[in-house]
Design a protein around this motif. Structure first.
Motif, PDB file in Angstrom:
ATOM      1  N   VAL A  12     -12.558  41.282 -30.902  1.00 11.11           N
ATOM      2  CA  VAL A  12     -12.438  42.583 -30.231  1.00 11.11           C
ATOM      3  C   VAL A  12     -11.070  42.710 -29.557  1.00 11.11           C
ATOM      4  CG1 VAL A  12     -13.304  44.003 -28.322  1.00 11.11           C
ATOM      5  CG2 VAL A  12     -14.919  42.887 -29.873  1.00 11.11           C
ATOM      6  N   THR A  13     -10.675  41.678 -28.834  1.00 12.64           N
ATOM      7  CA  THR A  13      -9.390  41.728 -28.117  1.00 12.64           C
ATOM      8  C   THR A  13      -8.221  41.810 -29.100  1.00 12.64           C
ATOM      9  OG1 THR A  13     -10.358  40.407 -26.328  1.00 12.64           O
ATOM     10  CG2 THR A  13      -7.963  40.584 -26.380  1.00 12.64           C
ATOM     11  N   SER A  14      -8.306  41.075 -30.183  1.00 13.84           N
ATOM     12  CA  SER A  14      -7.248  41.132 -31.204  1.00 13.84           C
ATOM     13  C   SER A  14      -7.114  42.542 -31.762  1.00 13.84           C
ATOM     14  CB  SER A  14      -7.547  40.141 -32.336  1.00 13.84           C
ATOM     15  OG  SER A  14      -7.539  38.817 -31.862  1.00 13.84           O
ATOM     16  N   GLY A  15      -8.253  43.204 -31.955  1.00 11.47           N
ATOM     17  CA  GLY A  15      -8.238  44.586 -32.433  1.00 11.47           C
ATOM     18  C   GLY A  15      -7.568  45.526 -31.447  1.00 11.47           C
ATOM     19  N   TRP A  16      -7.857  45.330 -30.163  1.00 11.03           N
ATOM     20  CA  TRP A  16      -7.210  46.157 -29.130  1.00 11.03           C
ATOM     21  C   TRP A  16      -5.690  45.981 -29.163  1.00 11.03           C
ATOM     22  CZ3 TRP A  16     -10.845  44.456 -24.549  1.00 11.03           C
ATOM     23  CH2 TRP A  16     -12.066  45.130 -24.652  1.00 11.03           C
ATOM     24  N   LEU A  17      -5.260  44.742 -29.271  1.00  7.50           N
ATOM     25  CA  LEU A  17      -3.826  44.457 -29.261  1.00  7.50           C
ATOM     26  C   LEU A  17      -3.137  45.082 -30.473  1.00  7.50           C
ATOM     27  CD1 LEU A  17      -3.940  40.724 -28.091  1.00  7.50           C
ATOM     28  CD2 LEU A  17      -3.399  42.741 -26.705  1.00  7.50           C
ATOM     29  N   LEU A  18      -3.835  45.097 -31.602  1.00  4.96           N
ATOM     30  CA  LEU A  18      -3.269  45.718 -32.800  1.00  4.96           C
ATOM     31  C   LEU A  18      -3.144  47.227 -32.646  1.00  4.96           C
ATOM     32  CD1 LEU A  18      -5.054  43.723 -35.655  1.00  4.96           C
ATOM     33  CD2 LEU A  18      -2.611  43.694 -35.102  1.00  4.96           C
ATOM     34  N   ASN A  19      -4.043  47.827 -31.828  1.00  7.58           N
ATOM     35  CA  ASN A  19      -3.991  49.279 -31.604  1.00  7.58           C
ATOM     36  C   ASN A  19      -2.738  49.692 -30.854  1.00  7.58           C
ATOM     37  OD1 ASN A  19      -6.444  49.604 -32.848  1.00  7.58           O
ATOM     38  ND2 ASN A  19      -7.635  49.710 -30.948  1.00  7.58           N
ATOM     39  N   GLY A  20      -2.166  48.749 -30.114  1.00  8.47           N
ATOM     40  CA  GLY A  20      -0.904  49.032 -29.420  1.00  8.47           C
ATOM     41  C   GLY A  20      -1.028  49.614 -28.031  1.00  8.47           C
ATOM     42  N   ASP A  21      -2.254  49.849 -27.540  1.00  8.18           N
ATOM     43  CA  ASP A  21      -2.402  50.376 -26.181  1.00  8.18           C
ATOM     44  C   ASP A  21      -1.960  49.330 -25.161  1.00  8.18           C
ATOM     45  OD1 ASP A  21      -3.392  52.812 -26.956  1.00  8.18           O
ATOM     46  OD2 ASP A  21      -5.496  52.203 -26.839  1.00  8.18           O
ATOM     47  N   LYS A  22      -1.318  49.772 -24.117  1.00  6.30           N
ATOM     48  CA  LYS A  22      -0.893  48.851 -23.059  1.00  6.30           C
ATOM     49  C   LYS A  22      -2.107  48.428 -22.240  1.00  6.30           C
ATOM     50  CE  LYS A  22       2.159  48.452 -19.019  1.00  6.30           C
ATOM     51  NZ  LYS A  22       1.948  47.031 -18.979  1.00  6.30           N
ATOM     52  N   ILE A  23      -2.357  47.139 -22.152  1.00  2.00           N
ATOM     53  CA  ILE A  23      -3.473  46.591 -21.373  1.00  2.00           C
ATOM     54  C   ILE A  23      -2.894  45.647 -20.317  1.00  2.00           C
ATOM     55  CG2 ILE A  23      -5.544  45.144 -21.427  1.00  2.00           C
ATOM     56  CD1 ILE A  23      -5.996  46.082 -24.312  1.00  2.00           C
ATOM     57  N   ASP A  24      -3.206  45.936 -19.065  1.00  2.33           N
ATOM     58  CA  ASP A  24      -2.713  45.090 -17.965  1.00  2.33           C
ATOM     59  C   ASP A  24      -3.737  44.049 -17.535  1.00  2.33           C
ATOM     60  OD1 ASP A  24      -0.126  46.507 -17.445  1.00  2.33           O
ATOM     61  OD2 ASP A  24      -1.493  48.180 -17.068  1.00  2.33           O
ATOM     62  N   ALA A  25      -5.011  44.329 -17.769  1.00  3.42           N
ATOM     63  CA  ALA A  25      -6.063  43.391 -17.367  1.00  3.42           C
ATOM     64  C   ALA A  25      -7.297  43.586 -18.231  1.00  3.42           C
ATOM     65  CB  ALA A  25      -6.415  43.581 -15.892  1.00  3.42           C
ATOM     66  N   ILE A  26      -8.048  42.511 -18.385  1.00  3.27           N
ATOM     67  CA  ILE A  26      -9.319  42.562 -19.122  1.00  3.27           C
ATOM     68  C   ILE A  26     -10.413  42.054 -18.205  1.00  3.27           C
ATOM     69  CG2 ILE A  26     -10.644  41.663 -21.080  1.00  3.27           C
ATOM     70  CD1 ILE A  26      -7.995  41.427 -22.612  1.00  3.27           C
ATOM     71  N   ALA A  27     -11.431  42.884 -17.988  1.00  6.28           N
ATOM     72  CA  ALA A  27     -12.606  42.509 -17.197  1.00  6.28           C
ATOM     73  C   ALA A  27     -13.750  42.249 -18.163  1.00  6.28           C
ATOM     74  CB  ALA A  27     -12.975  43.622 -16.223  1.00  6.28           C
ATOM     75  N   ALA A  28     -14.190  40.999 -18.221  1.00  6.82           N
ATOM     76  CA  ALA A  28     -15.267  40.615 -19.144  1.00  6.82           C
ATOM     77  C   ALA A  28     -16.577  40.462 -18.380  1.00  6.82           C
ATOM     78  CB  ALA A  28     -14.913  39.309 -19.859  1.00  6.82           C
ATOM     79  N   GLN A  50      -3.315  34.583 -26.269  1.00  2.00           N
ATOM     80  CA  GLN A  50      -2.425  33.470 -26.582  1.00  2.00           C
ATOM     81  C   GLN A  50      -1.921  33.561 -28.021  1.00  2.00           C
ATOM     82  OE1 GLN A  50      -5.062  30.201 -25.442  1.00  2.00           O
ATOM     83  NE2 GLN A  50      -3.734  29.715 -23.717  1.00  2.00           N
ATOM     84  N   GLN A  51      -2.846  33.899 -28.940  1.00  5.20           N
ATOM     85  CA  GLN A  51      -2.465  34.021 -30.351  1.00  5.20           C
ATOM     86  C   GLN A  51      -1.420  35.114 -30.553  1.00  5.20           C
ATOM     87  OE1 GLN A  51      -6.157  34.647 -32.423  1.00  5.20           O
ATOM     88  NE2 GLN A  51      -6.965  32.622 -31.904  1.00  5.20           N
ATOM     89  N   ALA A  52      -1.505  36.162 -29.723  1.00  4.76           N
ATOM     90  CA  ALA A  52      -0.580  37.290 -29.841  1.00  4.76           C
ATOM     91  C   ALA A  52       0.678  37.099 -28.994  1.00  4.76           C
ATOM     92  CB  ALA A  52      -1.285  38.581 -29.432  1.00  4.76           C
ATOM     93  N   GLY A  53       0.744  36.003 -28.269  1.00  7.39           N
ATOM     94  CA  GLY A  53       1.913  35.734 -27.430  1.00  7.39           C
ATOM     95  C   GLY A  53       1.990  36.593 -26.188  1.00  7.39           C
ATOM     96  N   LYS A  54       0.837  37.135 -25.745  1.00  4.54           N
ATOM     97  CA  LYS A  54       0.789  37.978 -24.548  1.00  4.54           C
ATOM     98  C   LYS A  54       0.504  37.109 -23.321  1.00  4.54           C
ATOM     99  CE  LYS A  54       0.905  42.277 -26.355  1.00  4.54           C
ATOM    100  NZ  LYS A  54       1.791  43.369 -25.922  1.00  4.54           N
ATOM    101  N   LYS A  55       1.413  37.113 -22.353  1.00  3.36           N
ATOM    102  CA  LYS A  55       1.263  36.253 -21.184  1.00  3.36           C
ATOM    103  C   LYS A  55       1.090  37.020 -19.873  1.00  3.36           C
ATOM    104  CE  LYS A  55       4.079  32.580 -23.237  1.00  3.36           C
ATOM    105  NZ  LYS A  55       5.293  31.721 -23.085  1.00  3.36           N
ATOM    106  N   ASP A  56       1.205  38.330 -19.929  1.00  2.00           N
ATOM    107  CA  ASP A  56       1.207  39.116 -18.693  1.00  2.00           C
ATOM    108  C   ASP A  56      -0.078  39.905 -18.471  1.00  2.00           C
ATOM    109  OD1 ASP A  56       1.627  40.755 -20.841  1.00  2.00           O
ATOM    110  OD2 ASP A  56       3.189  41.977 -19.898  1.00  2.00           O
TER     111      ASP A  56
END
Length: 307
Positions: free
Chosen positions: A197-213, A227-233
């Motif tokens: 699900v998260t990988s799909g969100w990242l592919l959509n290109g929307d800016k995400i600052d936080a994820i609440a699970a 981590q796989q997408a190299g997103k650290k922020d």
């Protein structure tokens, strides 16, 4: 020995407390052994039942409501003394409640609160799902300085926990004018589902600052995808305080989690069953409190919720 004396001795032995003593058995029907928190909960109940010298019979519904209904019916047919139920679907518990009532068997719900009012001889032991979601999002919002885009990973929507935690998360975000929900999707409580699900969100290109699970397993899945997408922020938060989650808090990859006391819920469910079997009066709802875990205090929780 005369026949009359022999018969008297047999009758005396038959009526003695030793011969009348019956081992008590509690049937425990759990939603899914594969869920990390449920696995911890089961381990705690096994320990508590053994300590109390009560037999425990555990069944895994594997996420199937029909299977769980049959398991409860089997418990009743086998003559268990009490049933502890961690429901697959908190809206589909009526048949099991009715069956337990007809059989006059105490029914104790644990961890997942039924969305049907409890009858006599029933109780719920667990935590307030809405409060857990509120605590998670308030702590996460503070780390975000009350601004930014939030994505929500929801648990299985058949569970009251997922709906109530998500509702609370959205209500907290709505309080802050510079925050908004940009994505929301169920990952069924599972780590691998959350990666997808998260990988799909990242592919959509929307800016995400936080994820609440809604739970730690999905939070860990989100971290793996980031981590796989190299997103650290991107900040990530979860709920449960599992051993795996604590390791991610320690490493700084998980911003926070809300401790849900599996040991407290497991012990509480068994103790409630024991009291009900003894004819003692119990509260219909026994709340087990949450606590917030952060990088500053995670060491206090290292020995809790361990298998």
């Amino acid at each position: 020995m005369k026949l009359s004396q022999s018969l008297l001795l047999v009758c005396t032995l038959a009526l003695s407390p030793l011969s009348q003593a019956k081992e008590q058995t509690v049937g425990v029907a759990l939603a899914n052994f594969d869920l990390n928190f449920v696995s911890i909960l089961r381990t705690q109940m096994v320990k508590e039942l053994a300590k109390e010298k009560i037999n425990g019979q555990f069944e895994d519904a594997k996420g199937d409501v029909a299977v769980q209904v049959q398991q409860v019916e089997n418990f009743i047919n086998q003559g268990v003394d009490a049933i502890i139920l961690n429901p697959v679907d908190t809206q589909a518990v009526k048949p099991m409640m009715e069956a337990a009532s007809r059989a006059k068997i105490p029914l104790i719900f644990v961890n997942r609160k039924p969305e049907i009012p409890l009858s006599a001889n029933m109780a719920y032991v667990g935590s307030d799902s809405e409060l857990g979601g509120k605590m998670e999002m308030e702590a996460l919002a503070k780390k975000m300085n009350y601004k930014g885009n939030v994505a929500i990973l929801m648990g299985a929507l058949s569970a009251e926990e997922a709906r109530q935690r998500t509702k609370a998360t959205e209500e907290v975000i709505a309080k802050y004018k510079d925050m908004k929900v940009v994505e929301k999707q169920s990952a069924q409580w599972m780590r691998n589902e959350a990666v997808d699900v998260t990988s799909g969100w990242l592919l959509n290109g929307d800016k995400i600052d936080a994820i609440a699970a809604n739970n730690d397993e999905m939070a860990i899945g989100a971290i793996m995808a980031l981590q796989q997408a190299g997103k650290k922020d991107v900040l990530v938060a979860g709920i449960d305080g599992t051993p795996d989650a604590l390791r991610f808090v320690k490493s700084g990859k998980l911003s926070l989690t809300i401790f849900q006391d599996a040991a407290g819920q497991g012990m509480g469910a068994v103790q409630t069953a024991k009291k009900m079997l003894a004819g003692e009066k119990v509260e219909s709802t026994i709340w087990i409190p949450y606590q917030t875990i952060t990088p500053e205090n995670y060491t206090e929780f290292m020995t809790k919720n361990s298998k």
